[in-house]
Design an enzyme around this catalytic site. Structure first.
Site, mmCIF file in Angstrom:
data_model
loop_
_atom_site.group_PDB
_atom_site.id
_atom_site.type_symbol
_atom_site.label_atom_id
_atom_site.label_comp_id
_atom_site.label_asym_id
_atom_site.label_seq_id
_atom_site.Cartn_x
_atom_site.Cartn_y
_atom_site.Cartn_z
ATOM 1 N N GLY A 129 -87.134 -44.324 25.111
ATOM 2 C CA GLY A 129 -87.851 -44.736 26.302
ATOM 3 C C GLY A 129 -87.224 -44.349 27.629
ATOM 4 C CG ASN B 71 -89.524 -38.932 29.499
ATOM 5 O OD1 ASN B 71 -89.584 -38.248 30.522
ATOM 6 N ND2 ASN B 71 -88.973 -38.498 28.385
ATOM 7 C CG ASN C 190 -97.331 -35.121 25.224
ATOM 8 O OD1 ASN C 190 -96.595 -36.089 24.989
ATOM 9 N ND2 ASN C 190 -97.162 -33.943 24.645
ATOM 10 C CG HIS D 162 -93.695 -30.404 24.213
ATOM 11 N ND1 HIS D 162 -93.695 -30.986 22.958
ATOM 12 C CD2 HIS D 162 -93.106 -29.196 24.061
ATOM 13 C CE1 HIS D 162 -93.145 -30.158 22.097
ATOM 14 N NE2 HIS D 162 -92.775 -29.056 22.745
ATOM 15 C CG ASP E 41 -97.463 -29.991 21.927
ATOM 16 O OD1 ASP E 41 -97.612 -31.117 22.433
ATOM 17 O OD2 ASP E 41 -96.609 -29.753 21.060
HETATM 18 C C1 GAR Z 1 -88.498 -36.691 25.150
HETATM 19 O O1 GAR Z 1 -87.625 -35.583 25.196
HETATM 20 C C2 GAR Z 1 -89.935 -36.208 25.122
HETATM 21 O O2 GAR Z 1 -90.164 -35.076 25.891
HETATM 22 C C3 GAR Z 1 -90.105 -35.906 23.655
HETATM 23 O O3 GAR Z 1 -89.441 -36.957 22.993
HETATM 24 C C4 GAR Z 1 -88.357 -37.416 23.809
HETATM 25 C C5 GAR Z 1 -88.467 -38.910 23.961
HETATM 26 O O4 GAR Z 1 -87.390 -39.444 24.670
HETATM 27 N N1 GAR Z 1 -91.493 -35.794 23.305
HETATM 28 C C6 GAR Z 1 -91.947 -34.939 22.397
HETATM 29 O O5 GAR Z 1 -91.221 -34.229 21.735
HETATM 30 C C7 GAR Z 1 -93.458 -34.922 22.220
HETATM 31 N N2 GAR Z 1 -93.859 -33.798 21.436
HETATM 32 P P1 GAR Z 1 -87.504 -40.842 25.405
HETATM 33 O O6 GAR Z 1 -88.033 -41.836 24.384
HETATM 34 O O7 GAR Z 1 -86.087 -41.149 25.808
HETATM 35 O O8 GAR Z 1 -88.432 -40.687 26.590
#
Ligand code: GAR
Length: 211
Positions: A12, A14, A108, A110, A151
């Site tokens: 979490g 982000n 989203n 990515h 994506d």
């Molecule tokens: C982040 O790097 C996000 O971009 C990625 O998962 C991570 C989650 O981190 N998302 C994907 O790969 C989606 N395809 P977080 O829970 O610390 O935000």
């Protein structure tokens, strides 16, 4: 005020960048009405609770099949009546019913420069592992609208990040988050919430709004 629901699966960070952005008013016109996870015990839910945002989980483990889980998940999303759904590290595929119902209202983040290193099997740390295996010198992050294909939706924002010698997947992941994800995702939400994004086909234009 735009009602925003954030979908998460893990740490979490982000989500935290979004919470902080709303608090610091770098994201305006947004009310974070809920955080929903597919995972019961994640740090994300704790972050939401600390910020006073209703946080719930709907886990596939509690359903007999994928379809039943996806139906329950969508029902939970609907309960929040969102204007915008943000996938912030949401690592399971989005129910197609949700994609159709909230067309052009799901975004989203990515962790690569789409169309590189994306699609089925590319999520979380795996993306950075593949980037290092391939030996590219520049990677980054992308914010895009969610459409049927994984994506493949219209791109809202991208930011490049250098790959450095000796990087491990974890080190690279952190740099991509710090230098790209935590910047472009809050910015995209602010742009959406303030009517600065116009989608035509597969292209997103950033429009200047004067008030
Ligand atoms: C982040 O790097 C996000 O971009 C990625 O998962 C991570 C989650 O981190 N998302 C994907 O790969 C989606 N395809 P977080 O829970 O610390 O935000």
């Amino acid at each position: 005020m735009l009602r925003v629901v954030v979908l998460v699966s893990g740490g979490g960070t982000n989500l935290q960048a979004i919470i902080d952005g709303v608090k610091k008013k770098t994201i305006t016109n947004v009310e974070l009405v809920g955080v929903l996870s597919n995972n019961k015990t994640v740090k994300s839910l704790e972050r939401a609770q600390n910020a006073g945002i209703p946080a719930v989980s709907v886990s596939p483990k509690d359903f007999e099949d994928r379809a039943a889980f996806q139906k329950a998940f969508l029902e939970k999303v609907d309960e929040f009546s969102p204007d915008l759904i943000v996938l912030a590290g949401f690592l399971v595929s989005v129910p197609q019913d949700m994609v159709h119902k909230y067309s052009n209202r799901i975004i989203n983040i990515h962790p690569s420069l789409i169309p590189s290193f994306c699609g089925v099997g590319y999520y979380g740390l795996k993306v950075h592992e593949r980037v290092l295996e391939r030996g590219v010198k520049v990677t980054g992050a992308t914010v895009h609208f969610v459409t049927e294909g994984m994506d493949e939706g219209p791109i809202i924002a991208q930011k490049p990040v250098a790959v450095e010698e000796g990087d491990t997947p974890e080190v690279l992941q952190r740099r991509v988050m710090e230098q790209a994800e935590w910047i472009i995702l809050p910015q995209a939400i602010d742009d959406f919430a303030n009517g600065r994004l116009a989608v035509t086909g597969n292209t997103v234009r950033h429009i200047k709004v004067t008030d």
